[in-house]
Enzyme design. Structure first.
Site, PDB file in Angstrom:
ATOM      1  N   CYS A 105       0.895  -1.206   0.024  1.00 58.11           N
ATOM      2  CA  CYS A 105      -0.128  -0.194  -0.082  1.00 58.11           C
ATOM      3  C   CYS A 105       0.773   1.200   0.016  1.00 58.11           C
ATOM      4  O   CYS A 105       2.124   1.239  -0.363  1.00 58.11           O
ATOM      5  CB  CYS A 105      -1.032  -0.027   1.141  1.00 58.11           C
ATOM      6  N   GLY A 106       0.369   2.357   0.362  1.00 61.38           N
ATOM      7  CA  GLY A 106       1.297   3.538   0.274  1.00 61.38           C
ATOM      8  C   GLY A 106       2.413   3.575   1.348  1.00 61.38           C
ATOM      9  O   GLY A 106       3.586   3.721   0.933  1.00 61.38           O
TER      10      GLY A 106
ATOM     11  N   ILE B 293       1.874   0.132   5.845  1.00 56.89           N
ATOM     12  CA  ILE B 293       1.356  -0.073   7.394  1.00 56.89           C
ATOM     13  C   ILE B 293       0.082  -0.539   7.583  1.00 56.89           C
ATOM     14  O   ILE B 293      -0.559  -1.518   8.195  1.00 56.89           O
ATOM     15  CB  ILE B 293       1.421   1.244   8.096  1.00 56.89           C
ATOM     16  N   GLY B 294      -0.923  -0.078   6.756  1.00 61.30           N
ATOM     17  CA  GLY B 294      -2.473  -0.466   6.565  1.00 61.30           C
ATOM     18  C   GLY B 294      -2.445  -1.882   6.329  1.00 61.30           C
ATOM     19  O   GLY B 294      -3.114  -2.580   6.980  1.00 61.30           O
ATOM     20  N   MET B 295      -1.772  -2.205   5.203  1.00 67.28           N
ATOM     21  CA  MET B 295      -1.888  -3.600   4.745  1.00 67.28           C
ATOM     22  C   MET B 295      -1.489  -4.278   5.885  1.00 67.28           C
ATOM     23  O   MET B 295      -1.925  -5.619   6.455  1.00 67.28           O
ATOM     24  CB  MET B 295      -0.918  -3.717   3.424  1.00 67.28           C
TER      25      MET B 295
ATOM     26  N   HIS C 285      13.816 -15.173  12.279  1.00 70.93           N
ATOM     27  CA  HIS C 285      13.166 -15.089  13.640  1.00 70.93           C
ATOM     28  C   HIS C 285      11.603 -15.316  13.958  1.00 70.93           C
ATOM     29  O   HIS C 285      11.276 -15.671  14.717  1.00 70.93           O
ATOM     30  CB  HIS C 285      13.669 -13.808  14.511  1.00 70.93           C
TER      31      HIS C 285
ATOM     32  N   ARG D 294      14.750 -21.536  19.495  1.00 65.03           N
ATOM     33  CA  ARG D 294      14.192 -20.807  20.437  1.00 65.03           C
ATOM     34  C   ARG D 294      13.165 -19.917  19.773  1.00 65.03           C
ATOM     35  O   ARG D 294      12.019 -19.303  20.712  1.00 65.03           O
ATOM     36  CB  ARG D 294      15.244 -19.944  21.039  1.00 65.03           C
TER      37      ARG D 294
HETATM   38  C1  RB5 Z   1      -4.069   5.254   0.609  1.00 63.16           C
HETATM   39  O1  RB5 Z   1      -4.067   6.581   0.550  1.00 63.16           O
HETATM   40  C2  RB5 Z   1      -3.219   4.831   2.188  1.00 63.16           C
HETATM   41  O2  RB5 Z   1      -3.530   5.442   2.942  1.00 63.16           O
HETATM   42  C3  RB5 Z   1      -2.786   3.582   1.979  1.00 63.16           C
HETATM   43  O3  RB5 Z   1      -2.096   3.244   0.700  1.00 63.16           O
HETATM   44  C4  RB5 Z   1      -1.890   3.068   2.939  1.00 63.16           C
HETATM   45  O4  RB5 Z   1      -0.690   3.871   2.947  1.00 63.16           O
HETATM   46  C5  RB5 Z   1      -2.337   2.779   4.255  1.00 63.16           C
HETATM   47  O5  RB5 Z   1      -1.871   2.418   5.136  1.00 63.16           O
END
Ligand code: RB5
Length: 143
Positions: free
Chosen positions: A65-66, A69-71, A98, A132
């Protein structure tokens, strides 16, 4: 290896480069979209990648994604998924060795193509160390 990949509009361009590199390396790539730059919602494209891993159709997944983080947040809500945002090959190697990560997340707006390709290669070629780390990963699943 069988690998599932998905992206939103912020990651579609980097996804194309990653798909091309994985196919050139001989992997079977399941491209779960998106395929264009129209605005979409990243959880909708994390879900089919997670589903393929959970069903055993793919051993590893890639989400873009951008920021990545969102993914990563979307993927980690699912049992049995260990997703990590990667910015370099060192993180890629360590999260496979790990954490036995099964999904690599990249930021199409934050990570350059060459750096992402190096990280992807490390992610796909580094085995899990076991030992471990088994105990620690079991604790992730127990909560
Ligand atoms: C989309 O504009 C953006 O929010 C998305 O790609 C991503 O970065 C979210 O975490």
């Amino acid at each position: 290896m069988d690998i599932a990949i998905g992206a939103d509009h912020g990651g579609v361009e980097l996804k194309r480069a990653l798909v091309e590199a994985m196919r050139a390396a001989g992997h079977v790539v399941m491209d779960c979209g998106t395929d264009g730059t129209a605005s979409v919602d990243y959880p909708d494209f994390a879900a089919p990648v997670v589903a393929r891993i959970t069903a055993g159709q793919a051993q590893l997944g890639i989400l873009v994604c951008g920021s990545g983080i969102g993914m990563c947040m979307a993927a980690n809500r699912h049992a049995g998924i260990r997703a990590a945002v990667l910015h370099n090959a060192t993180e890629a190697r360590l999260t496979r060795a790990h954490n036995n990560a099964n999904i690599a997340c990249f930021g199409g707006r934050t990570t350059g193509v060459e750096v992402a390709l190096d990280a992807l290669h490390a992610f796909l070629t580094t085995p899990y160390d076991g030992g471990r780390h088994d105990r620690r990963i079991a604790k992730l699943d127990a909560r």
